[in-house]
Design a protein around this motif. Sequence first.
Motif, PDB file in Angstrom:
ATOM      1  N   THR A   1       6.419   1.449   9.152  1.00 51.82           N
ATOM      2  CA  THR A   1       7.183   0.365   9.564  1.00 51.82           C
ATOM      3  C   THR A   1       6.069  -0.374  10.439  1.00 51.82           C
ATOM      4  OG1 THR A   1       9.213   1.663  10.255  1.00 51.82           O
ATOM      5  CG2 THR A   1       9.018  -0.122  11.055  1.00 51.82           C
ATOM      6  N   GLU A   2       5.112   0.241  11.716  1.00 49.22           N
ATOM      7  CA  GLU A   2       4.456  -0.446  12.335  1.00 49.22           C
ATOM      8  C   GLU A   2       3.316  -1.147  11.145  1.00 49.22           C
ATOM      9  OE1 GLU A   2       4.018  -0.324  15.249  1.00 49.22           O
ATOM     10  OE2 GLU A   2       6.277   0.470  15.184  1.00 49.22           O
ATOM     11  N   GLN A   3       2.529  -0.190   9.843  1.00 46.85           N
ATOM     12  CA  GLN A   3       2.074  -0.876   8.943  1.00 46.85           C
ATOM     13  C   GLN A   3       2.622  -2.243   8.472  1.00 46.85           C
ATOM     14  OE1 GLN A   3      -1.468  -0.633   8.413  1.00 46.85           O
ATOM     15  NE2 GLN A   3      -1.055  -2.473   7.229  1.00 46.85           N
ATOM     16  N   LEU A   4       3.946  -2.691   8.476  1.00 41.74           N
ATOM     17  CA  LEU A   4       5.175  -3.435   7.754  1.00 41.74           C
ATOM     18  C   LEU A   4       4.948  -4.239   8.998  1.00 41.74           C
ATOM     19  CD1 LEU A   4       7.823  -1.868   6.161  1.00 41.74           C
ATOM     20  CD2 LEU A   4       5.785  -3.086   5.249  1.00 41.74           C
ATOM     21  N   LYS A   5       4.407  -4.212  10.089  1.00 40.06           N
ATOM     22  CA  LYS A   5       4.568  -5.244  11.128  1.00 40.06           C
ATOM     23  C   LYS A   5       3.311  -6.187  11.335  1.00 40.06           C
ATOM     24  CE  LYS A   5       7.892  -2.335  14.087  1.00 40.06           C
ATOM     25  NZ  LYS A   5       8.012  -2.163  15.475  1.00 40.06           N
ATOM     26  N   LYS A   6       2.496  -4.877  10.599  1.00 36.66           N
ATOM     27  CA  LYS A   6       0.899  -5.669  10.752  1.00 36.66           C
ATOM     28  C   LYS A   6       0.491  -6.324   9.191  1.00 36.66           C
ATOM     29  CE  LYS A   6      -1.024  -1.931  13.314  1.00 36.66           C
ATOM     30  NZ  LYS A   6      -1.467  -0.175  13.145  1.00 36.66           N
ATOM     31  N   ILE A   7       0.762  -6.192   8.237  1.00 46.85           N
ATOM     32  CA  ILE A   7       0.766  -6.444   6.944  1.00 46.85           C
ATOM     33  C   ILE A   7       0.982  -5.628   6.033  1.00 46.85           C
ATOM     34  CG2 ILE A   7      -1.961  -5.474   6.814  1.00 46.85           C
ATOM     35  CD1 ILE A   7      -0.836  -9.175   5.545  1.00 46.85           C
ATOM     36  N   GLU A   8       1.692  -6.610   4.901  1.00 46.43           N
ATOM     37  CA  GLU A   8       1.947  -5.876   4.055  1.00 46.43           C
ATOM     38  C   GLU A   8       1.434  -5.798   3.191  1.00 46.43           C
ATOM     39  OE1 GLU A   8       2.261  -9.523   2.299  1.00 46.43           O
ATOM     40  OE2 GLU A   8       3.272  -8.992   4.248  1.00 46.43           O
ATOM     41  N   PHE A   9       0.486  -6.356   3.083  1.00 45.10           N
ATOM     42  CA  PHE A   9      -0.679  -6.822   0.730  1.00 45.10           C
ATOM     43  C   PHE A   9      -1.027  -7.900   1.255  1.00 45.10           C
ATOM     44  CE2 PHE A   9      -1.173  -8.357  -2.476  1.00 45.10           C
ATOM     45  CZ  PHE A   9      -1.691  -7.322  -3.117  1.00 45.10           C
ATOM     46  N   ALA A  10      -2.554  -7.016   0.999  1.00 41.92           N
ATOM     47  CA  ALA A  10      -3.243  -7.966   1.055  1.00 41.92           C
ATOM     48  C   ALA A  10      -4.502  -7.186  -0.469  1.00 41.92           C
ATOM     49  CB  ALA A  10      -4.747  -7.867   2.140  1.00 41.92           C
ATOM     50  N   HIS A  11      -4.647  -8.831  -1.070  1.00 41.24           N
ATOM     51  CA  HIS A  11      -5.347  -8.003  -2.552  1.00 41.24           C
ATOM     52  C   HIS A  11      -6.571  -7.189  -2.072  1.00 41.24           C
ATOM     53  CE1 HIS A  11      -6.451  -8.154  -6.575  1.00 41.24           C
ATOM     54  NE2 HIS A  11      -5.589  -8.266  -6.970  1.00 41.24           N
ATOM     55  N   THR A  12      -7.175  -6.546  -2.809  1.00 40.67           N
ATOM     56  CA  THR A  12      -8.518  -5.693  -2.365  1.00 40.67           C
ATOM     57  C   THR A  12      -9.486  -6.680  -3.258  1.00 40.67           C
ATOM     58  OG1 THR A  12      -7.650  -4.465  -4.705  1.00 40.67           O
ATOM     59  CG2 THR A  12      -7.364  -3.114  -2.188  1.00 40.67           C
TER      60      THR A  12
END
Length: 449
Positions: free
Chosen positions: A57-68
């Motif tokens: 949940t905490e990660q979803l609040k920061k960024i859910e996706f960023a292409h590598t």
Amino acid sequence: MGGKVFQRNFKATMSLVARGEGIYLYDEEGKRYLDGCSGALISNIGHCVPEVIEAITEQLKKIEFAHTSRWRNKAAEEAADEIASIAPEGMDYVWFVSGGSEAVESAVKLARQYFIERDGMHTSKALVIARWNSYHGSTVGTMALGGSIPRRRIYSPLFKEFPKIVAPYCYRCPFDKKYPGCGVVCAHQLEDLIKNIGSQYISAFIAEPIVGSTVGALTPPDEYWPIIREICDRYDILLIADEVMTGFGRTGANFCVNHWDVVPDIIATAKGMAAGYVPTGGIIVRNEIAETIRGGSGAFVHGYTYNGNPVSGAATTAVLRYMKEHNLVANARIQGEKLGKGLKEIEASNPIVGEVRGKGLMWGVELVMDKESRRPFPKGKGAAGLATKECLERGLVIYPGGGMVDGIDGDNFLIGPPLVITSEQVDELLAKLEEGLAEAAKKLLGSVE
């Protein structure tokens, strides 16, 4: 039932799962089931663990996706550090994917690229040797590696076959020998096949350290993996351990190959990595392989949209830290010894249990019509399915499989509860299993008569 969902099996009657807690699942009517197989040996830390849910949940609040291809992300890097901390020595690099099939495909492609980077584009090292009675995934490429006949039969026209040797199936030795007098001929068959093909054409050998659902926790002799490692070294062939099911403490060690002090070149893994909380998998790579690519072209010519997904990374880190904090690898070893002893007692008393095998909290049970001859039930009897049904009625979930004897007949199932299971819960599991198998034996042997 099921609305518009394309069901895995339209003809199967299944309850609707409502919730999970620890090692238990509950259907919509409130009935409780002990998850005796962790789904598909994936829910290693049990269901709905608050610490993991919070981390996701905490990660979803920061960024859910960023292409590598354009971004690094801290969550994936922390997860890689956690994995490297428990991986075999000299395996410090992790390539993240979404599941086991992608992990195996990545391993096969990396093996090919490694030899290109090392030797040049002229290299002919491309073939991967695998084994019959194995499972490596459900994509067309991984099915060509796998040797589970029932899974691949209708799709075989779609893929290019890879060469295979037999699995170490001591209960039904294809060489009609007995261990230890056999000399572990099943392992030495790898060298025979390498000589026939030519090592210059072979990039890797892949195998499950303990075979999963295809044969039901098929456990090799202790000499097997060291022999395989030595053969691969001698012929300049990479060793890929498919630890999709066996990795992350399942067998009472961080990775199953640790039981034999063998270090592979690549480990393909998934399932227990994020324990079912987010679809996650990966390959763990020997340093020399990764550094050859780093010092050569610099890029792995491969990729998926969800490589290194930050939510998967957060889940993986939280799961592995939870495992360390609660000593779950040790618990798998301790409770696995008790579970194995209880299963052996069921084997001794139940007329349809031919063999029990496994390590840690990964055990397989093979069902037979006759113990002395080891004759399997005909496929039409649905022995594993009936055993599953009887156990479900008693509140125990097991994982059935079949077709391992000749591609058609043969019944087995896996027992692999979450690694958080307690001694009292092992007793509960064994009691339910004993009752379910007793009723299954009565029905199956009665129908044979």
